[in-house]
Motif scaffolding. Structure first.
Motif, PDB file in Angstrom:
ATOM      1  N   PRO A  98       0.834  -1.209   0.000  1.00 36.94           N
ATOM      2  CA  PRO A  98       0.000   0.000   0.000  1.00 36.94           C
ATOM      3  C   PRO A  98       0.869   1.260   0.000  1.00 36.94           C
ATOM      4  CG  PRO A  98      -0.040  -1.053   2.165  1.00 36.94           C
ATOM      5  CD  PRO A  98       0.818  -1.908   1.298  1.00 36.94           C
ATOM      6  N   CYS A  99       0.380   2.290  -0.665  1.00 40.19           N
ATOM      7  CA  CYS A  99       1.153   3.531  -0.794  1.00 40.19           C
ATOM      8  C   CYS A  99       0.223   4.713  -0.551  1.00 40.19           C
ATOM      9  CB  CYS A  99       1.741   3.592  -2.195  1.00 40.19           C
ATOM     10  SG  CYS A  99       2.451   5.180  -2.634  1.00 40.19           S
ATOM     11  N   TYR A 122       8.722   6.191  -9.261  1.00 45.18           N
ATOM     12  CA  TYR A 122       8.386   6.260  -7.835  1.00 45.18           C
ATOM     13  C   TYR A 122       9.607   5.868  -6.997  1.00 45.18           C
ATOM     14  CZ  TYR A 122       6.080   5.505  -3.399  1.00 45.18           C
ATOM     15  OH  TYR A 122       5.742   5.568  -2.076  1.00 45.18           O
ATOM     16  N   PRO A 123       9.986   6.719  -6.031  1.00 45.22           N
ATOM     17  CA  PRO A 123      11.218   6.444  -5.285  1.00 45.22           C
ATOM     18  C   PRO A 123      11.084   5.359  -4.209  1.00 45.22           C
ATOM     19  CG  PRO A 123      10.260   8.521  -4.552  1.00 45.22           C
ATOM     20  CD  PRO A 123       9.382   8.014  -5.660  1.00 45.22           C
ATOM     21  N   GLY A 124       9.913   4.788  -4.044  1.00 48.81           N
ATOM     22  CA  GLY A 124       9.786   3.656  -3.118  1.00 48.81           C
ATOM     23  C   GLY A 124       9.542   4.054  -1.675  1.00 48.81           C
ATOM     24  N   THR A 125       9.086   5.298  -1.470  1.00 50.20           N
ATOM     25  CA  THR A 125       8.893   5.814  -0.111  1.00 50.20           C
ATOM     26  C   THR A 125       8.076   4.878   0.780  1.00 50.20           C
ATOM     27  OG1 THR A 125       8.678   7.905  -1.306  1.00 50.20           O
ATOM     28  CG2 THR A 125       8.382   8.001   1.096  1.00 50.20           C
ATOM     29  N   CYS A 138      -3.111   3.756  -2.594  1.00 54.20           N
ATOM     30  CA  CYS A 138      -3.113   2.921  -3.783  1.00 54.20           C
ATOM     31  C   CYS A 138      -2.259   1.693  -3.482  1.00 54.20           C
ATOM     32  CB  CYS A 138      -2.577   3.698  -4.984  1.00 54.20           C
ATOM     33  SG  CYS A 138      -0.829   4.071  -4.903  1.00 54.20           S
ATOM     34  N   TRP A 139      -2.253   0.755  -4.394  1.00 49.97           N
ATOM     35  CA  TRP A 139      -1.379  -0.412  -4.268  1.00 49.97           C
ATOM     36  C   TRP A 139      -0.358  -0.376  -5.398  1.00 49.97           C
ATOM     37  CZ3 TRP A 139      -1.515  -3.919  -0.279  1.00 49.97           C
ATOM     38  CH2 TRP A 139      -2.627  -3.847   0.574  1.00 49.97           C
ATOM     39  N   ARG A 140       0.886  -0.587  -5.010  1.00 50.06           N
ATOM     40  CA  ARG A 140       1.968  -0.555  -5.993  1.00 50.06           C
ATOM     41  C   ARG A 140       2.646  -1.903  -6.117  1.00 50.06           C
ATOM     42  NH1 ARG A 140       3.846   4.384  -7.834  1.00 50.06           N
ATOM     43  NH2 ARG A 140       2.894   6.105  -6.699  1.00 50.06           N
ATOM     44  N   PHE A 141       3.081  -2.192  -7.309  1.00 48.05           N
ATOM     45  CA  PHE A 141       3.818  -3.426  -7.561  1.00 48.05           C
ATOM     46  C   PHE A 141       5.261  -3.235  -7.113  1.00 48.05           C
ATOM     47  CE2 PHE A 141       6.060  -6.619 -10.026  1.00 48.05           C
ATOM     48  CZ  PHE A 141       5.178  -7.693  -9.953  1.00 48.05           C
ATOM     49  N   ARG A 142       5.750  -4.212  -6.367  1.00 45.65           N
ATOM     50  CA  ARG A 142       7.123  -4.161  -5.860  1.00 45.65           C
ATOM     51  C   ARG A 142       8.068  -4.775  -6.912  1.00 45.65           C
ATOM     52  NH1 ARG A 142       8.034  -4.413  -0.343  1.00 45.65           N
ATOM     53  NH2 ARG A 142       5.952  -5.236  -0.035  1.00 45.65           N
ATOM     54  N   ILE A 143       8.783  -3.915  -7.592  1.00 46.62           N
ATOM     55  CA  ILE A 143       9.689  -4.432  -8.638  1.00 46.62           C
ATOM     56  C   ILE A 143      10.880  -5.118  -7.959  1.00 46.62           C
ATOM     57  CG2 ILE A 143      11.140  -3.820 -10.631  1.00 46.62           C
ATOM     58  CD1 ILE A 143       8.411  -2.867 -11.213  1.00 46.62           C
ATOM     59  N   PRO A 144      11.172  -6.357  -8.339  1.00 46.75           N
ATOM     60  CA  PRO A 144      12.339  -7.022  -7.748  1.00 46.75           C
ATOM     61  C   PRO A 144      13.624  -6.247  -8.075  1.00 46.75           C
ATOM     62  CG  PRO A 144      11.037  -8.536  -9.117  1.00 46.75           C
ATOM     63  CD  PRO A 144      10.475  -7.169  -9.333  1.00 46.75           C
ATOM     64  N   ASN A 145      14.630  -6.398  -7.240  1.00 51.74           N
ATOM     65  CA  ASN A 145      15.907  -5.711  -7.485  1.00 51.74           C
ATOM     66  C   ASN A 145      16.508  -6.123  -8.829  1.00 51.74           C
ATOM     67  OD1 ASN A 145      15.684  -4.522  -5.033  1.00 51.74           O
ATOM     68  ND2 ASN A 145      17.033  -5.991  -3.979  1.00 51.74           N
ATOM     69  N   ASP A 146      17.217  -5.197  -9.429  1.00 48.40           N
ATOM     70  CA  ASP A 146      17.918  -5.451 -10.704  1.00 48.40           C
ATOM     71  C   ASP A 146      17.030  -6.143 -11.723  1.00 48.40           C
ATOM     72  OD1 ASP A 146      20.281  -4.448  -9.573  1.00 48.40           O
ATOM     73  OD2 ASP A 146      20.662  -6.413  -8.629  1.00 48.40           O
ATOM     74  N   LEU A 167      11.330   2.576 -14.911  1.00 45.91           N
ATOM     75  CA  LEU A 167       9.889   2.659 -14.655  1.00 45.91           C
ATOM     76  C   LEU A 167       9.541   2.779 -13.167  1.00 45.91           C
ATOM     77  CD1 LEU A 167       8.747  -0.086 -17.177  1.00 45.91           C
ATOM     78  CD2 LEU A 167       8.689   2.371 -17.526  1.00 45.91           C
ATOM     79  N   GLY A 168      10.139   1.968 -12.338  1.00 40.14           N
ATOM     80  CA  GLY A 168       9.850   2.024 -10.901  1.00 40.14           C
ATOM     81  C   GLY A 168       8.568   1.299 -10.516  1.00 40.14           C
ATOM     82  N   ASP A 169       8.328   1.225  -9.215  1.00 42.41           N
ATOM     83  CA  ASP A 169       7.124   0.550  -8.691  1.00 42.41           C
ATOM     84  C   ASP A 169       5.876   1.254  -9.232  1.00 42.41           C
ATOM     85  OD1 ASP A 169       8.905  -0.966  -7.288  1.00 42.41           O
ATOM     86  OD2 ASP A 169       8.442  -0.119  -5.312  1.00 42.41           O
ATOM     87  N   PHE A 170       5.014   0.512  -9.876  1.00 39.59           N
ATOM     88  CA  PHE A 170       3.864   1.138 -10.545  1.00 39.59           C
ATOM     89  C   PHE A 170       2.549   0.768  -9.852  1.00 39.59           C
ATOM     90  CE2 PHE A 170       4.762  -2.917 -12.528  1.00 39.59           C
ATOM     91  CZ  PHE A 170       3.518  -3.510 -12.630  1.00 39.59           C
TER      92      PHE A 170
END
Ligand code: GLU
Length: 303
Positions: A98-99, A122-125, A138-146, A167-170
């Motif tokens: 959640p964001c 999105y900086p991942g705050t 909202c709900w954001r997708f957690r992009i795996p590292n690298d 792109l970052g977490d969307f």
């Protein structure tokens, strides 16, 4: 070989413009020329931007061009529960978080170099924030590292996207409690048996997001093809600033569908300028590889 099955997916946010019409024409020709099936899906999730009757008008415009479909129309508004189930699955597997950041928060936290491929990164705050329940989140997708997404685009060739940096977490679920486009499209493409997607190149970055969602939901992704966008003489994407470029306008000016099809097809180098033709005529010797890869440039046709 699997029978190709694709979709025409208009958003009822206004009347169909020539850029959309060109992508729809190519999607339809690409499917029908190989005996494929076509699904019609109305992407009407963007509530405030939807215009009354726009879906009916878009379908009428497609029919006027001679583009038909085998199934649908499916309306995304009718399928909120299905998208919610997918969200629950993503939550259970901790693919999303959640964001509570507002757009302004994101803008302030993002310095210019982070503005990349497709808007703000999105900086991942909120990644590590403890959020139990908030008024608006909202709900954001957690992009795996690298995270590197590579795929073979049937038109644009090999693609490689560094998802964290580019792109970052969307967002998969919006603050107003509506599903986001990215999630709905992935759930629908799977549910509607879509195994091929052909659309405008503005959605190339979104393909990386959608491939991640397909994987997280355990769904096999379709194959993608992205065709160049139409631009104005100023190099900017065809839009209102270039005058009235809606299909409706030209219909009202008395253009026949044959003239319009010739005009749209000439943008792809399929016929020479000024040709009058029909969708079934264009089908006869269509191959995606005959479509010229350059971005068509808009200039006012003579009336
Ligand atoms: N509904 C989107 C549009 O009209 C198309 C989305 C897609 O093809 O994935 O731009």
């Amino acid at each position: 070989m699997m029978k190709p099955r694709g979709r025409l997916a208009p958003s009822p946010t206004g009347v169909l413009h020539l850029g959309n019409a060109r992508s729809f024409l190519l999607a339809w020709l690409d499917l029908r020329s190989r005996g494929g099936e076509v699904v019609l899906r109305v992407e009407d999730l963007d509530g405030p931007r939807n215009k009354p009757h726009a879906a009916e008008e878009a379908m009428a415009d497609l029919k006027w061009l001679g583009l038909d479909w085998d199934e649908g129309p499916f309306f995304q508004r009718d399928r909120i529960d299905v998208y919610r189930e997918a969200l629950q699955h993503l939550c259970a597997k901790e693919w999303v978080y959640p964001c509570i950041c507002s757009r302004k928060d994101v803008e302030e936290a993002t310095s210019a170099p982070h503005e990349n491929m497709d808007g703000l990164v999105y900086p991942g705050t909120c990644r590590s924030r403890e959020i139990v329940e908030a008024e608006e989140m909202c709900w954001r997708f957690r992009i795996p590292n690298d995270c590197l997404i590579e795929f073979q685009d049937r038109f644009a060739g090999p693609q490689s996207i560094q998802v964290n940096e580019q792109l970052g977490d969307f967002v998969v679920w919006n603050r107003n409690d509506d599903p986001a486009y990215q999630l709905a499209v992935v759930v629908d493409d799977h549910a509607q048996g879509v195994n091929e997607v052909l659309r405008g190149a503005d959605l190339l970055p979104s393909t990386a997001r959608q491939l991640l969602l397909h994987e997280a939901l355990g769904l096999g992704p379709p194959q993608y093809a992205h065709v160049p966008l139409v631009r104005g003489a100023d190099g900017r994407r065809l839009a209102k600033r270039h005058g009235d470029t809606t299909l409706r306008f030209f219909r009202e000016q008395g253009w026949s569908s044959e003239r319009m099809l010739g005009f749209l097809a000439s943008w792809s180098g399929l016929v020479s300028e000024g040709t009058e033709t029909t969708a079934s005529e264009l089908l006869k010797d269509f191959e995606l590889k005959k479509v010229v890869p350059d971005e068509p440039v808009w200039s006012e046709p003579t009336r």
